[in-house]
Design a protein around this motif. Structure first.
Motif, PDB file in Angstrom:
ATOM      1  N   ARG A  41      28.969  -2.319 -31.509  1.00 44.25           N
ATOM      2  CA  ARG A  41      30.305  -2.441 -30.936  1.00 44.25           C
ATOM      3  C   ARG A  41      31.100  -3.509 -31.672  1.00 44.25           C
ATOM      4  NH1 ARG A  41      28.088  -3.587 -25.195  1.00 44.25           N
ATOM      5  NH2 ARG A  41      29.535  -5.327 -25.468  1.00 44.25           N
ATOM      6  N   PRO A  42      32.423  -3.411 -31.671  1.00 43.69           N
ATOM      7  CA  PRO A  42      33.241  -4.401 -32.389  1.00 43.69           C
ATOM      8  C   PRO A  42      33.122  -5.809 -31.839  1.00 43.69           C
ATOM      9  CG  PRO A  42      34.612  -2.904 -31.096  1.00 43.69           C
ATOM     10  CD  PRO A  42      33.249  -2.322 -31.111  1.00 43.69           C
ATOM     11  N   ASP A  43      32.821  -5.949 -30.547  1.00 45.37           N
ATOM     12  CA  ASP A  43      32.739  -7.291 -29.978  1.00 45.37           C
ATOM     13  C   ASP A  43      31.462  -8.025 -30.367  1.00 45.37           C
ATOM     14  OD1 ASP A  43      31.605  -5.246 -28.333  1.00 45.37           O
ATOM     15  OD2 ASP A  43      31.344  -6.695 -26.725  1.00 45.37           O
ATOM     16  N   PHE A  44      30.575  -7.366 -31.114  1.00 47.76           N
ATOM     17  CA  PHE A  44      29.383  -8.038 -31.623  1.00 47.76           C
ATOM     18  C   PHE A  44      29.631  -8.664 -32.994  1.00 47.76           C
ATOM     19  CE2 PHE A  44      25.853  -7.621 -28.803  1.00 47.76           C
ATOM     20  CZ  PHE A  44      26.165  -6.565 -27.968  1.00 47.76           C
ATOM     21  N   PHE A  45      30.868  -8.563 -33.485  1.00 52.67           N
ATOM     22  CA  PHE A  45      31.202  -9.134 -34.791  1.00 52.67           C
ATOM     23  C   PHE A  45      31.967 -10.439 -34.620  1.00 52.67           C
ATOM     24  CE2 PHE A  45      30.351  -4.782 -35.908  1.00 52.67           C
ATOM     25  CZ  PHE A  45      29.874  -4.827 -37.206  1.00 52.67           C
ATOM     26  N   ARG A  46      31.671 -11.366 -35.518  1.00 51.54           N
ATOM     27  CA  ARG A  46      32.465 -12.585 -35.659  1.00 51.54           C
ATOM     28  C   ARG A  46      33.010 -12.561 -37.075  1.00 51.54           C
ATOM     29  NH1 ARG A  46      31.904 -11.965 -31.264  1.00 51.54           N
ATOM     30  NH2 ARG A  46      31.069 -13.304 -29.610  1.00 51.54           N
ATOM     31  N   GLY A  47      34.304 -12.323 -37.203  1.00 49.66           N
ATOM     32  CA  GLY A  47      34.846 -12.054 -38.528  1.00 49.66           C
ATOM     33  C   GLY A  47      34.304 -10.717 -38.997  1.00 49.66           C
ATOM     34  N   VAL A  48      33.708 -10.693 -40.194  1.00 51.38           N
ATOM     35  CA  VAL A  48      33.172  -9.436 -40.720  1.00 51.38           C
ATOM     36  C   VAL A  48      31.647  -9.376 -40.635  1.00 51.38           C
ATOM     37  CG1 VAL A  48      35.120  -9.042 -42.264  1.00 51.38           C
ATOM     38  CG2 VAL A  48      33.149 -10.365 -43.077  1.00 51.38           C
ATOM     39  N   ARG A  49      31.040 -10.287 -39.897  1.00 50.45           N
ATOM     40  CA  ARG A  49      29.582 -10.298 -39.779  1.00 50.45           C
ATOM     41  C   ARG A  49      29.157 -10.008 -38.349  1.00 50.45           C
ATOM     42  NH1 ARG A  49      26.830 -11.784 -44.076  1.00 50.45           N
ATOM     43  NH2 ARG A  49      24.951 -12.008 -42.817  1.00 50.45           N
ATOM     44  N   ALA A  50      28.171  -9.128 -38.217  1.00 52.39           N
ATOM     45  CA  ALA A  50      27.633  -8.816 -36.900  1.00 52.39           C
ATOM     46  C   ALA A  50      26.684  -9.923 -36.463  1.00 52.39           C
ATOM     47  CB  ALA A  50      26.902  -7.477 -36.932  1.00 52.39           C
ATOM     48  N   THR A  51      26.771 -10.295 -35.205  1.00 50.03           N
ATOM     49  CA  THR A  51      25.884 -11.326 -34.671  1.00 50.03           C
ATOM     50  C   THR A  51      24.703 -10.713 -33.931  1.00 50.03           C
ATOM     51  OG1 THR A  51      27.217 -11.452 -32.644  1.00 50.03           O
ATOM     52  CG2 THR A  51      27.777 -12.958 -34.438  1.00 50.03           C
ATOM     53  N   LYS A  52      24.732  -9.399 -33.757  1.00 49.47           N
ATOM     54  CA  LYS A  52      23.643  -8.702 -33.071  1.00 49.47           C
ATOM     55  C   LYS A  52      22.604  -8.255 -34.081  1.00 49.47           C
ATOM     56  CE  LYS A  52      22.688  -4.411 -30.559  1.00 49.47           C
ATOM     57  NZ  LYS A  52      23.270  -3.153 -30.033  1.00 49.47           N
ATOM     58  N   LYS A  53      21.342  -8.520 -33.804  1.00 45.27           N
ATOM     59  CA  LYS A  53      20.270  -8.084 -34.687  1.00 45.27           C
ATOM     60  C   LYS A  53      20.001  -6.594 -34.501  1.00 45.27           C
ATOM     61  CE  LYS A  53      17.888 -12.535 -34.982  1.00 45.27           C
ATOM     62  NZ  LYS A  53      16.607 -13.259 -34.765  1.00 45.27           N
ATOM     63  N   ALA A  54      19.756  -5.907 -35.611  1.00 45.52           N
ATOM     64  CA  ALA A  54      19.476  -4.478 -35.556  1.00 45.52           C
ATOM     65  C   ALA A  54      18.054  -4.235 -35.065  1.00 45.52           C
ATOM     66  CB  ALA A  54      19.661  -3.857 -36.938  1.00 45.52           C
ATOM     67  N   ARG A  55      17.836  -3.059 -34.517  1.00 45.98           N
ATOM     68  CA  ARG A  55      16.511  -2.703 -34.030  1.00 45.98           C
ATOM     69  C   ARG A  55      15.579  -2.350 -35.186  1.00 45.98           C
ATOM     70  NH1 ARG A  55      17.679   1.059 -28.679  1.00 45.98           N
ATOM     71  NH2 ARG A  55      19.657   0.100 -28.090  1.00 45.98           N
ATOM     72  N   GLY A  56      14.300  -2.578 -34.970  1.00 41.46           N
ATOM     73  CA  GLY A  56      13.290  -2.134 -35.921  1.00 41.46           C
ATOM     74  C   GLY A  56      13.352  -2.793 -37.284  1.00 41.46           C
ATOM     75  N   GLY A  57      13.975  -3.971 -37.375  1.00 42.04           N
ATOM     76  CA  GLY A  57      14.019  -4.674 -38.647  1.00 42.04           C
ATOM     77  C   GLY A  57      15.032  -4.137 -39.638  1.00 42.04           C
ATOM     78  N   GLN A  58      15.915  -3.223 -39.199  1.00 41.08           N
ATOM     79  CA  GLN A  58      16.944  -2.694 -40.089  1.00 41.08           C
ATOM     80  C   GLN A  58      17.968  -3.782 -40.410  1.00 41.08           C
ATOM     81  OE1 GLN A  58      17.281   0.184 -41.557  1.00 41.08           O
ATOM     82  NE2 GLN A  58      16.228   1.763 -40.398  1.00 41.08           N
ATOM     83  N   SER A  59      18.676  -3.612 -41.539  1.00 46.78           N
ATOM     84  CA  SER A  59      19.777  -4.520 -41.837  1.00 46.78           C
ATOM     85  C   SER A  59      20.869  -4.312 -40.791  1.00 46.78           C
ATOM     86  CB  SER A  59      20.329  -4.244 -43.238  1.00 46.78           C
ATOM     87  OG  SER A  59      20.772  -2.903 -43.343  1.00 46.78           O
TER      88      SER A  59
END
Length: 338
Positions: free
Chosen positions: A237-255
């Motif tokens: 979701r867009p609210d998981f971004f700060r600037g252009v970086r996501a702050t939420k970790k992806a599942r299963g070790g994905q980038s």
């Protein structure tokens, strides 16, 4: 040893971070396939046309190839077949970006998610099957209601998938397409101020503007956009971004989502426009490798982490240096004007 390593790494970082003064000439051969679906009512037809009419202007500025479907009166071949043919033709290019933009209405039931076209509708399964043979970098932006149900079937390697809703159950009319086409090449959406608007930045600004529409109207938002570019099919979701970086970790070790989408641009900066597609593809690959490596830092020994990072950064620096050498050779070989 560590002192030498950090000195070398610092040099590599400096070389990689500063763009060379000259670059290999490249051609922006980005391809856009834009589809307007069946409007149903005149009110929606007017809106869809307004959104879609922005795309030829953007494509001209980007010097991109634009294929439009549903813009003109229907002919003997239905729109779904025209899209299938356009995608079959797009298979030939293996390197340049392909953007597929769907504007219109969408529907969903437990059996299928569909994009409503004039004539036969397009299901998520059909579109997914037509994309299997396309290996070039591809972005699919579905601006319809219920488009969230398209995300998982379309998610894959070297793809960015954007949907205007988080699932198939958000079935009200979607306004995301309006704000997305407004921000697709808008300097106001350029969050990192690098003189170009990436697909990620357009997504974030469009999502913000969509939410603003509902807030200003005093309504509860009935659409929540998602972006997926790591191939896990979950989206962010867009609210998981700060600037252009996501702050939420992806599942299963994905980038994390967003890294690949931030490498897609329609109207490129002067620097980016001078890179050849081959150099740009290799640069993008190395940048993603660096980001993946950085995400593994907490799980690696310090010496090993910096040793591997150094290799990546030196390779990136050498890439820029080789491009500059090519340009120097061209300058030397160029005959003097009389």
């Amino acid at each position: 040893m560590m002192k030498f390593l950090f000195s070398t790494l610092s040099l590599a970082l400096a070389l990689a971070a500063v763009p060379p003064r000259t670059h290999a000439a490249g051609t922006n051969q980005t391809e856009i396939i834009a589809v307007i679906g069946a409007a149903g009512e005149e009110e929606f037809e007017t809106q869809f046309k307004e959104w879609a009419d922005r795309l030829p202007v953007i494509a001209k500025k980007a010097r991109a190839k634009l294929t439009t479907i549903g813009f003109e009166e229907p002919g003997e071949i239905n729109d779904r077949e025209l899209l299938k043919q356009a995608l079959a033709s797009a298979e030939q290019d293996k390197l340049n970006d392909l953007w597929i933009i769907l504007i219109g209405h969408g529907t969903y039931d437990p059996r299928a998610a569909k994009f409503n076209l004039r004539g036969p509708d397009l299901s998520s399964a059909q579109l997914a099957s037509w994309l299997v043979s396309i290996t070039r970098p591809t972005a699919i932006i579905n601006c319809t209601a219920s488009s969230g149900a398209f995300l998982k079937p379309l998610s894959g390697a070297n793809r960015v998938v954007i949907t205007s809703t988080k699932n198939g159950m958000e079935q009200n009319f979607s306004r995301f397409g309006n704000f997305f086409t407004q921000n697709l090449a808008s300097p106001e959406a350029d969050l990192d101020q690098d003189e170009q608007t990436s697909l990620l930045e357009a997504f974030l600004k469009a999502s913000k503007d969509t939410l603003g529409f509902y807030e200003s109207a005093g309504k509860l938002a009935t659409e929540h956009a998602l972006i997926d570019d790591n191939g896990d099919g979950y989206g962010t979701r867009p609210d998981f971004f700060r600037g252009v970086r996501a702050t939420k970790k992806a599942r299963g070790g994905q980038s994390i989502d967003g890294l690949r989408a931030h490498q897609f641009h329609l109207i490129r900066s002067e620097f980016e426009a001078k890179l050849s597609p081959e150099v740009r593809a290799e640069r993008d690959r190395l940048e993603l490798a660096v980001e993946r490596h950085r995400s593994r830092k907490p799980h690696m020994k310090e010496d090993l982490y910096y040793s591997e990072l150094e290799k990546l950064m030196v390779t990136l620096a050498k890439l820029y240096a080789s491009v500059e050498e090519v340009e120097k050779d061209k300058a030397v070989a160029k005959p003097e004007s009389k």
